[in-house]
Design an enzyme around this catalytic site. Sequence first.
Site, mmCIF file in Angstrom:
data_model
loop_
_atom_site.group_PDB
_atom_site.id
_atom_site.type_symbol
_atom_site.label_atom_id
_atom_site.label_comp_id
_atom_site.label_asym_id
_atom_site.label_seq_id
_atom_site.Cartn_x
_atom_site.Cartn_y
_atom_site.Cartn_z
ATOM 1 N N TYR A 187 32.733 32.972 -3.531
ATOM 2 C CA TYR A 187 32.900 31.535 -3.419
ATOM 3 C C TYR A 187 34.211 31.223 -2.718
ATOM 4 C CZ TYR A 187 33.919 26.700 -4.495
ATOM 5 O OH TYR A 187 34.240 25.367 -4.375
ATOM 6 N N ARG A 237 0.816 -1.223 0.000
ATOM 7 C CA ARG A 237 0.000 0.000 0.000
ATOM 8 C C ARG A 237 0.848 1.272 0.000
ATOM 9 N NH1 ARG A 237 -4.191 -0.206 4.713
ATOM 10 N NH2 ARG A 237 -2.849 -1.811 5.592
ATOM 11 N N GLN A 297 13.019 -14.280 7.006
ATOM 12 C CA GLN A 297 11.736 -14.945 6.780
ATOM 13 C C GLN A 297 11.525 -14.991 5.263
ATOM 14 O OE1 GLN A 297 8.214 -12.835 8.031
ATOM 15 N NE2 GLN A 297 6.964 -14.692 8.143
ATOM 16 N N THR A 351 2.575 -13.248 11.217
ATOM 17 C CA THR A 351 3.430 -12.767 12.314
ATOM 18 C C THR A 351 3.954 -13.906 13.173
ATOM 19 O OG1 THR A 351 1.393 -12.356 13.579
ATOM 20 C CG2 THR A 351 2.369 -10.479 12.426
#
Length: 453
Positions: A366, A16, A73, A79
């Site tokens: 600079y 999602r 995993q 879970t």
Amino acid sequence: MKENIAIILAAGQGTRMKSDMPKVLHKICGKSLIQHVLDHCTDASITKKYVVVGHKHEEIRKALEDTVEYVLQEQQLGTGHAIMQAKDILEENLESNIIVLMGDAPLISSHTLDKFIKLHEKNKNSVTVLTATTKSPHGYGRIVKDQGGNLLKIVEQKDATEQEKQIQEINSGVYCFKGKDLVDALSKLTNDNAQGEYYLTDVIEIMKKDHLIAGVYNTCEEDIKAVNSKRELAEADFIMRRRINNKLMDAGVTIIDPNCTYIGADVIIGRDTIIYPGTIIEGDTVIGEKTTIGTNCKIVSSQIGDRVDIQSSTVLESEIMNETKVGPYAYIRPNCTIGERVKIGDFVEVKNSTIGNDTKASHLTYIGDAKVGSGVNLGCGVVFVNYDGKKKHQTIVEDDCFIGCNVNLIAPANIKKGSYIAAGSTITEPVEEDTLAIARCKQINKVGYIKNK
């Protein structure tokens, strides 16, 4: 007191989020979701941290490096299945507290974790579930209790009856287990449910059937908020940002508009410092007292002293000492050290340079790969020409020098103490102490040239 060990679940795909990046590596307040969780664990005296990885695990390992240990995993089967992959770790820590956390839930505070673990030990629970009460429980597992208020089980949304769906106390996905009891319960866990997955929530019911003690610790809804979409990412960022800003204001920092000020979790700011809207402060930045950070500044991993004034400028990985003024529209690039009472004015860029006390570069200059002393004046349009097309070279300007407007200092240049460089000069040779250097063509005026042409 038992040792506290965290197992953090971070193997999911996070579809999602609509992103190629692993969900747990998305950032709020300048830090990844999972890094927030890990930092909270450290602050709550959780000594060992294991991260269960799966989807794009190489990216997570690269981001976290060796700060944690990893459990792979390969298939995401729930879970409970994720925790099963840590079986060897659990069996080595049977007498420890095993705290299961979600890698995408960064808002759980160390204070909440600390109280949660202490309640677990005080009540001698086999499992304690972190819960919250909400008016919008849809999508969460429901906390089912008996008439005496004792925890019976956790029911997932898909498996809940209509009556159970009305329950407003919800599961956070955070648990504290006795190591031995968790190992025993996992050996009895099945995937007999609508999803065909191994739910860690079913472990509670197994423990209850074995007459073990299961309890809950109810916290605020914010603490358990997880991130599953870019919209929720923004919501979590807003909450975290509000907490950070409130903590700073309580410590004496003035934040003009907290809703438009973005400060990282690791930033330290002294009292009576004022932060104006539109400012972004990230990394391990430390800002002193009575400093002013004006609108639309960006400061990353820098050290800013006391009574400094920075206006509409960018400061990256550098140090700015006391009473220095920066900006507006200055750009301090990495690896700069800028002394006290220095002026770095509008449209001045400084990179990989050291600037001494009381030096001024007021505009359009600079300064790159330079060592500039104290009491130096750098006029408008001065350029430290540091790159020969292949390598960068250093220029040294010693104390009390005056560099006129539109001067080019061709590195490696060495301007000795007290010297003057005439405006418009291009310096290619060393300039001795107390010397005026002029390096420009003689002006020639050809009267009537344009008319004749």
